[in-house]
Write an enzyme that holds these catalytic residues in place. Sequence first.
Site, PDB file in Angstrom:
ATOM      1  N   GLY A  47      -2.055  -2.623   7.251  1.00 54.77           N
ATOM      2  CA  GLY A  47      -0.828  -2.904   6.503  1.00 54.77           C
ATOM      3  C   GLY A  47       0.379  -2.306   7.215  1.00 54.77           C
ATOM      4  N   SER A  55       4.646  -3.825   6.946  1.00 54.88           N
ATOM      5  CA  SER A  55       5.555  -3.785   5.795  1.00 54.88           C
ATOM      6  C   SER A  55       5.616  -2.359   5.233  1.00 54.88           C
ATOM      7  CB  SER A  55       5.029  -4.747   4.710  1.00 54.88           C
ATOM      8  OG  SER A  55       5.895  -4.759   3.591  1.00 54.88           O
ATOM      9  N   ILE A  79       5.513   1.154   3.686  1.00 51.42           N
ATOM     10  CA  ILE A  79       5.098   2.490   4.140  1.00 51.42           C
ATOM     11  C   ILE A  79       4.363   2.416   5.481  1.00 51.42           C
ATOM     12  CG2 ILE A  79       3.524   4.396   3.588  1.00 51.42           C
ATOM     13  CD1 ILE A  79       4.255   3.812   0.566  1.00 51.42           C
ATOM     14  N   SER A 122      -1.998   7.120  -4.779  1.00 56.71           N
ATOM     15  CA  SER A 122      -0.813   6.815  -5.603  1.00 56.71           C
ATOM     16  C   SER A 122      -0.742   7.770  -6.782  1.00 56.71           C
ATOM     17  CB  SER A 122      -0.886   5.386  -6.154  1.00 56.71           C
ATOM     18  OG  SER A 122       0.138   5.188  -7.112  1.00 56.71           O
ATOM     19  N   TYR A 138      -5.487  -0.732 -10.702  1.00 55.99           N
ATOM     20  CA  TYR A 138      -4.799  -0.020  -9.611  1.00 55.99           C
ATOM     21  C   TYR A 138      -5.043   1.493  -9.724  1.00 55.99           C
ATOM     22  CZ  TYR A 138      -1.000   1.312  -6.421  1.00 55.99           C
ATOM     23  OH  TYR A 138      -0.266   1.846  -5.391  1.00 55.99           O
TER      24      TYR A 138
HETATM   25  P1  NAP Z   1       3.992  -3.372   0.886  1.00 55.39           P
HETATM   26  O1  NAP Z   1       5.292  -3.275   1.588  1.00 55.39           O
HETATM   27  O2  NAP Z   1       3.726  -4.513  -0.030  1.00 55.39           O
HETATM   28  O3  NAP Z   1       2.844  -3.271   1.981  1.00 55.39           O
HETATM   29  C1  NAP Z   1       1.510  -3.527   1.682  1.00 55.39           C
HETATM   30  C2  NAP Z   1       0.814  -3.703   3.002  1.00 55.39           C
HETATM   31  O4  NAP Z   1      -0.590  -3.898   2.773  1.00 55.39           O
HETATM   32  C3  NAP Z   1       1.319  -4.929   3.761  1.00 55.39           C
HETATM   33  O5  NAP Z   1       1.448  -4.598   5.120  1.00 55.39           O
HETATM   34  C4  NAP Z   1       0.210  -5.934   3.550  1.00 55.39           C
HETATM   35  O6  NAP Z   1       0.104  -6.833   4.631  1.00 55.39           O
HETATM   36  C5  NAP Z   1      -1.002  -5.038   3.499  1.00 55.39           C
HETATM   37  N1  NAP Z   1      -2.104  -5.691   2.806  1.00 55.39           N
HETATM   38  C6  NAP Z   1      -2.265  -5.925   1.492  1.00 55.39           C
HETATM   39  N2  NAP Z   1      -3.412  -6.576   1.271  1.00 55.39           N
HETATM   40  C7  NAP Z   1      -3.983  -6.758   2.480  1.00 55.39           C
HETATM   41  C8  NAP Z   1      -5.177  -7.366   2.935  1.00 55.39           C
HETATM   42  N3  NAP Z   1      -6.047  -7.941   2.077  1.00 55.39           N
HETATM   43  N4  NAP Z   1      -5.459  -7.343   4.246  1.00 55.39           N
HETATM   44  C9  NAP Z   1      -4.601  -6.780   5.128  1.00 55.39           C
HETATM   45  N5  NAP Z   1      -3.447  -6.196   4.774  1.00 55.39           N
HETATM   46  C10 NAP Z   1      -3.158  -6.192   3.463  1.00 55.39           C
HETATM   47  O7  NAP Z   1       3.759  -2.086   0.005  1.00 55.39           O
HETATM   48  P2  NAP Z   1       3.757  -0.518   0.320  1.00 55.39           P
HETATM   49  O8  NAP Z   1       4.464   0.094  -0.809  1.00 55.39           O
HETATM   50  O9  NAP Z   1       4.161  -0.221   1.691  1.00 55.39           O
HETATM   51  O10 NAP Z   1       2.201  -0.216   0.124  1.00 55.39           O
HETATM   52  C11 NAP Z   1       1.424   0.451   1.077  1.00 55.39           C
HETATM   53  C12 NAP Z   1       0.426   1.352   0.354  1.00 55.39           C
HETATM   54  O11 NAP Z   1       1.173   2.339  -0.372  1.00 55.39           O
HETATM   55  C13 NAP Z   1      -0.471   0.653  -0.663  1.00 55.39           C
HETATM   56  O12 NAP Z   1      -1.787   1.147  -0.551  1.00 55.39           O
HETATM   57  C14 NAP Z   1       0.131   1.076  -1.990  1.00 55.39           C
HETATM   58  O13 NAP Z   1      -0.804   1.075  -3.043  1.00 55.39           O
HETATM   59  C15 NAP Z   1       0.623   2.469  -1.665  1.00 55.39           C
HETATM   60  N6  NAP Z   1       1.644   2.983  -2.585  1.00 55.39           N
HETATM   61  C16 NAP Z   1       2.883   2.424  -2.640  1.00 55.39           C
HETATM   62  C17 NAP Z   1       3.823   2.941  -3.546  1.00 55.39           C
HETATM   63  C18 NAP Z   1       5.217   2.366  -3.670  1.00 55.39           C
HETATM   64  O14 NAP Z   1       5.915   2.640  -4.663  1.00 55.39           O
HETATM   65  N7  NAP Z   1       5.692   1.593  -2.719  1.00 55.39           N
HETATM   66  C19 NAP Z   1       3.479   4.008  -4.374  1.00 55.39           C
HETATM   67  C20 NAP Z   1       2.205   4.548  -4.292  1.00 55.39           C
HETATM   68  C21 NAP Z   1       1.287   4.038  -3.379  1.00 55.39           C
HETATM   69  P3  NAP Z   1       0.354  -8.423   4.398  1.00 55.39           P
HETATM   70  O15 NAP Z   1       1.738  -8.522   3.815  1.00 55.39           O
HETATM   71  O16 NAP Z   1       0.246  -8.987   5.761  1.00 55.39           O
HETATM   72  O17 NAP Z   1      -0.712  -8.858   3.458  1.00 55.39           O
END
Ligand code: NAP
Length: 257
Positions: free
Chosen positions: A12, A15, A17, A136, A149
């Site tokens: 991931g 995008s 983080i 998270s 989640y």
């Molecule tokens: P994000 O911008 O939506 O990024 C999610 C990333 O995961 C994207 O690069 C996406 O790639 C990848 N992904 C999702 N499903 C996938 C799959 N089946 N195979 C390969 N790649 C996959 O969100 P983010 O906030 O950076 O999230 C990253 C992590 O941080 C997640 O584990 C999330 O639970 C955790 N988190 C986020 C927050 C927050 O508030 N932002 C808070 C707590 C934890 P594609 O777009 O190419 O599918």
Amino acid sequence: MRLMNKTALITGGNSGIGLATARLFVAEGARVAITGRNRDTLAVASKELGPQALALTADVTDVAATEAAISAAADKLGKFDVLFANAGIAERTPAGGSSLAVFEDVLRTNVTAVFFTVQSALPHLNDGASIILNGSVISRLGNPGYAAYAASKAGVRAMARVLASELSPRRIRVNVVSPGASRTPIWNGTAPTPDAFAAFEKRISGVIPLGRIGEPEEVAKAVLFLASNDASNIQGAELFVDGGATAAPAGAPVFRG
Ligand code: NAP
């Protein structure tokens, strides 16, 4: 530079983080492989990150594809010193309104795929490597609508402890970074317009002691710490990057007189 001559793999990494972490790792001297599903954002990220980065298309829920991508990345970059198992989804699963398919998709992506990413990476990790799993605050806070989640991220924390035990003989450290609400595209479904996001941000900020949501770069800095030799004696820990939301909720603005 804290990751000079190191190699890292970030799932991931196209995008939010994951991308912020890839940027920071490259700036700190690492060669970085990123994976994701979206070829367009992968191409944009790859261009931005430059020659120190390698972008590979792989769905983490496809174990064979992920294994092949990790193996191909190791062929090009050599064995990895850091694995950030970051890819995740945050679909809502309210009790009374959820399908089995969505519930299982969250668990498959956030738990099962994390385990198999680590398993696939193991032969390609140097002894003494650092694995960071993305957790998270929602595993702790009981946010309504997030049963799958929350369960998935509690699973990540539990799994990290088991992996820390299993991998200690190779001096591989396994830790969890647990962000609070952070400004990334993961919220696009919940708050699809700038106005909706502003309202969401205002509401969430009220329950965070530091009074604001986080930035992905702030999580990336914690991941860098756990990845680097600065965290050489930290094993099986969970590091919250949440403005105090889990540790000191009573200090949030909503409770101030
Ligand atoms: P994000 O911008 O939506 O990024 C999610 C990333 O995961 C994207 O690069 C996406 O790639 C990848 N992904 C999702 N499903 C996938 C799959 N089946 N195979 C390969 N790649 C996959 O969100 P983010 O906030 O950076 O999230 C990253 C992590 O941080 C997640 O584990 C999330 O639970 C955790 N988190 C986020 C927050 C927050 O508030 N932002 C808070 C707590 C934890 P594609 O777009 O190419 O599918």
